[in-house]
Enzyme design. Structure first.
Site, PDB file in Angstrom:
ATOM      1  N   GLY A 218      30.985  21.752   2.887  1.00 12.68           N
ATOM      2  CA  GLY A 218      31.738  21.292   1.472  1.00 12.68           C
ATOM      3  C   GLY A 218      32.081  19.869   1.316  1.00 12.68           C
ATOM      4  O   GLY A 218      32.156  19.311   0.284  1.00 12.68           O
TER       5      GLY A 218
ATOM      6  N   GLU B 194      29.791  24.632   8.749  1.00 17.66           N
ATOM      7  CA  GLU B 194      28.622  24.869   7.753  1.00 17.66           C
ATOM      8  C   GLU B 194      28.409  23.929   6.816  1.00 17.66           C
ATOM      9  O   GLU B 194      28.226  23.967   5.656  1.00 17.66           O
ATOM     10  CB  GLU B 194      28.832  26.237   7.271  1.00 17.66           C
ATOM     11  N   PRO B 195      28.032  22.543   7.468  1.00 16.30           N
ATOM     12  CA  PRO B 195      27.527  21.652   6.388  1.00 16.30           C
ATOM     13  C   PRO B 195      26.367  21.853   5.946  1.00 16.30           C
ATOM     14  O   PRO B 195      25.278  22.135   6.435  1.00 16.30           O
ATOM     15  CB  PRO B 195      27.832  20.384   7.324  1.00 16.30           C
ATOM     16  N   GLY B 196      26.151  21.451   4.410  1.00 19.62           N
ATOM     17  CA  GLY B 196      24.827  21.480   3.997  1.00 19.62           C
ATOM     18  C   GLY B 196      24.721  20.094   3.351  1.00 19.62           C
ATOM     19  O   GLY B 196      23.839  19.265   4.044  1.00 19.62           O
ATOM     20  N   ARG B 197      25.367  19.987   2.273  1.00 22.18           N
ATOM     21  CA  ARG B 197      25.016  18.594   1.466  1.00 22.18           C
ATOM     22  C   ARG B 197      25.039  17.254   2.077  1.00 22.18           C
ATOM     23  O   ARG B 197      24.323  16.305   2.138  1.00 22.18           O
ATOM     24  CB  ARG B 197      25.966  18.588   0.067  1.00 22.18           C
TER      25      ARG B 197
ATOM     26  N   ARG C  43      20.382  20.023 -10.985  1.00 25.48           N
ATOM     27  CA  ARG C  43      21.670  19.578 -10.777  1.00 25.48           C
ATOM     28  C   ARG C  43      22.039  18.957 -12.124  1.00 25.48           C
ATOM     29  O   ARG C  43      23.227  19.199 -12.627  1.00 25.48           O
ATOM     30  CB  ARG C  43      21.739  18.686  -9.475  1.00 25.48           C
TER      31      ARG C  43
ATOM     32  N   CYS D 182      10.981  21.541 -22.556  1.00 27.08           N
ATOM     33  CA  CYS D 182      11.526  21.694 -23.921  1.00 27.08           C
ATOM     34  C   CYS D 182      12.468  22.192 -23.852  1.00 27.08           C
ATOM     35  O   CYS D 182      13.041  23.301 -24.296  1.00 27.08           O
ATOM     36  CB  CYS D 182      10.385  22.684 -24.601  1.00 27.08           C
ATOM     37  N   GLU D 183      13.521  21.547 -23.407  1.00 28.18           N
ATOM     38  CA  GLU D 183      15.257  21.774 -23.715  1.00 28.18           C
ATOM     39  C   GLU D 183      15.628  20.367 -23.605  1.00 28.18           C
ATOM     40  O   GLU D 183      15.592  19.559 -23.037  1.00 28.18           O
ATOM     41  CB  GLU D 183      15.712  22.414 -22.107  1.00 28.18           C
TER      42      GLU D 183
ATOM     43  N   TYR E 238      20.253  20.554  -2.343  1.00 26.95           N
ATOM     44  CA  TYR E 238      20.006  21.438  -3.794  1.00 26.95           C
ATOM     45  C   TYR E 238      18.996  20.814  -4.797  1.00 26.95           C
ATOM     46  O   TYR E 238      19.235  20.707  -5.970  1.00 26.95           O
ATOM     47  CB  TYR E 238      21.494  21.495  -4.371  1.00 26.95           C
TER      48      TYR E 238
HETATM   49  C1  LIG Z   1      26.868  26.579   0.232  1.00 29.71           C
HETATM   50  C2  LIG Z   1      27.668  26.854   1.377  1.00 29.71           C
HETATM   51  C3  LIG Z   1      28.039  25.962   2.465  1.00 29.71           C
HETATM   52  C4  LIG Z   1      27.340  24.577   2.415  1.00 29.71           C
HETATM   53  O1  LIG Z   1      28.086  23.746   1.429  1.00 29.71           O
HETATM   54  P1  LIG Z   1      27.683  22.234   1.282  1.00 29.71           P
HETATM   55  O2  LIG Z   1      28.790  21.744   0.249  1.00 29.71           O
HETATM   56  O3  LIG Z   1      26.414  22.107   1.122  1.00 29.71           O
HETATM   57  O4  LIG Z   1      28.160  21.731   2.558  1.00 29.71           O
HETATM   58  C5  LIG Z   1      28.601  26.541   3.655  1.00 29.71           C
HETATM   59  N1  LIG Z   1      29.183  27.702   3.805  1.00 29.71           N
HETATM   60  C6  LIG Z   1      28.779  28.507   2.479  1.00 29.71           C
HETATM   61  C7  LIG Z   1      29.391  30.171   2.768  1.00 29.71           C
HETATM   62  C8  LIG Z   1      28.194  28.192   1.584  1.00 29.71           C
HETATM   63  O5  LIG Z   1      28.318  29.257   0.564  1.00 29.71           O
END
Ligand SMILES: *Cc1c(COP(=O)(O)O)cnc(C)c1O
Length: 420
Positions: free
Chosen positions: A240, A275-278, A314, A343-344, A372
């Site tokens: 997050g 659980e880092p993503g972004r 996004r 076309c939106e 994303y």
């Molecule tokens: C989407 C998600 C993440 C990653 O979130 P980021 O904002 O990209 O870091 C981690 N854990 C769970 C369960 C998620 O659904």
């Protein structure tokens, strides 16, 4: 920090000019920087150096490209997956099954079985019925599933409603006031080793207040369960962390985050999962596009680019901001709207934006498109599926091909009853 910089007036990805990629691969195209991915992976891990016992799982949904996953696997990252498809990608990228965390509110029985058979290391259970099903499937295979219970801590993450997940009316996790009882019932089932709790309250978080409160609530519950004799050894803190999409709007750094986590979790004596993503991939990618037309508008022109909402959803989905920069800026500025060909009316990337002056045929990028971005791409309006390129120093490679309409049409069938 990223490795997308201007050299001699031309935007480069590491040592490669954007124009070279546009020439070789065409536009629109996502471009990832290997050095930036590696740097972000290292910075995030270093930020947690004070946490003795931890596991970092990259949230694959942010960017599931195999080459990206390979870079992160080499950095020792595991994977947080939310589908059987993501599991296949993690394994294909060489991530160890026991380093995979299976999250998600709608895992099917088939996905649970396949994940068990593949040796997935941890299941994050979202509701009691899922836990019961997982226990049954594991027992029928003569296995024990290691699991944690995802708790909904009922905090408002203060982020966009569509990426907020930790309020009690959201679909994720079990209510915190019922979590202890549900955990205890699940822990009694054969086939299930309930080892802790998980939470994830939302994405693009800028303010640590809500997340800190949520960590404290869930940590207290975990320690309470352990005191009752439950075999708790971990808490999964989710992902997050936000990234800077807009110049001047700077989120807390990974180091700030690490310090906060260390302070809040001190004394828990538990393994912490992340659980880092972004934050890992966001600034490691840009979307390169070419201006098709500059269309006069009522108050200001529309810059019509060849990227659209199907390539980068996004802005249409979350009203998200992506900085727009010319690849070879002249220094002159203009006020414009930026839109794609779909076309939106929602296919608009920016309204009344102060940007580099661009004209038909010019190249430009949307910044911070590594998370994303391509993963949400579609073929709406029968557009090609956008390709992806990875740069490594002075070389680059196509890491996902452009999927042409011809290929998509070839997967469709006209039934016999429609044949003349
Ligand atoms: C989407 C998600 C993440 C990653 O979130 P980021 O904002 O990209 O870091 C981690 N854990 C769970 C369960 C998620 O659904």
């Amino acid at each position: 920090m990223d490795h997308f910089d201007y050299r001699n007036g031309v935007l480069h990805a590491e040592d490669v000019p954007m124009s070279a990629i546009a020439e070789a691969v065409g536009t629109p195209v996502y471009i990832y920087s290997r050095a930036t991915l590696e740097r972000h992976a290292q910075v995030f891990r270093d930020a947690l150096s004070a946490i003795p016992n931890k596991h970092i799982a990259f949230a694959i949904k942010a960017n599931p490209n195999l080459a990206v996953l390979k870079v992160l696997a080499k950095q020792g990252y595991g994977a947080d997956i939310v589908s059987g498809g993501e599991m296949k990608r993690a394994l294909a990228a060489g991530m160890a099954a026991h380093d995979i965390v299976f999250s998600g509110v709608g895992k099917t029985r088939i996905e649970l079985r396949e994940a068990l058979e593949s040796g997935v290391g941890q299941f994050n259970i979202e509701l009691e019925e899922e836990g019961v099903a997982l226990a049954e499937i594991a027992a029928s295979l003569g296995m024990t599933a290691t699991a944690v219970l995802r708790v909904n801590p009922d905090v408002d993450a203060g982020t966009h409603a569509k990426i907020s997940t930790g309020m009690k009316e959201n679909k994720f996790g079990v209510p915190i006031d019922e979590a202890g009882a549900i955990f205890t019932r699940l822990a009694a089932l054969p086939g299930l080793a309930m080892r802790g709790l998980a939470l994830h309250i939302g994405s693009q978080l800028f303010d640590f207040g809500p997340i800190e409160a949520a960590y404290a609530k869930v940590g207290a519950l975990a320690l309470d369960l352990r005191a009752q004799g439950q075999d708790i050894d971990r808490v999964d803190l989710g992902g997050g962390l936000g990234v800077p999409y807009e110049r001047g709007k700077v989120p807390p750094t990974p180091a700030d985050y690490g310090a906060m986590v260390e302070r809040v979790t001190r004394g828990w004596g538990l393994k912490l999962m992340f659980e880092p993503g972004r934050v890992i991939v966001g600034n490691a990618g840009v979307l390169l596009t070419r201006v098709i037309w500059v269309k006069p508008g009522v108050a200001r022109p529309y810059i019509i680019v060849d990227a659209a909402m199907n390539d980068l959803a996004r802005p249409a989905m979350y009203d998200a901001w992506h900085d727009f920069e010319a690849v070879a800026p002249t220094g002159a500025r203009m006020s414009a709207n930026i839109a794609g060909p779909v076309c939106e009316s929602g296919d608009t990337f920016a309204v009344n934006r102060d940007i580099d002056v661009v004209k038909s045929g010019d190249l430009a990028v949307f910044r911070t498109a590594g998370a994303y971005g391509a993963t949400m791409a579609s073929t709406y309006n029968s557009r090609a599926l956008v390709p992806e390129v990875m740069v490594d120093g002075d070389r680059f490679a196509v890491v996902a091909e452009r999927v042409l309409p011809e290929t998509l049409i070839a997967a469709e069938r006209v039934p016999d009853f429609l044949r003349d």
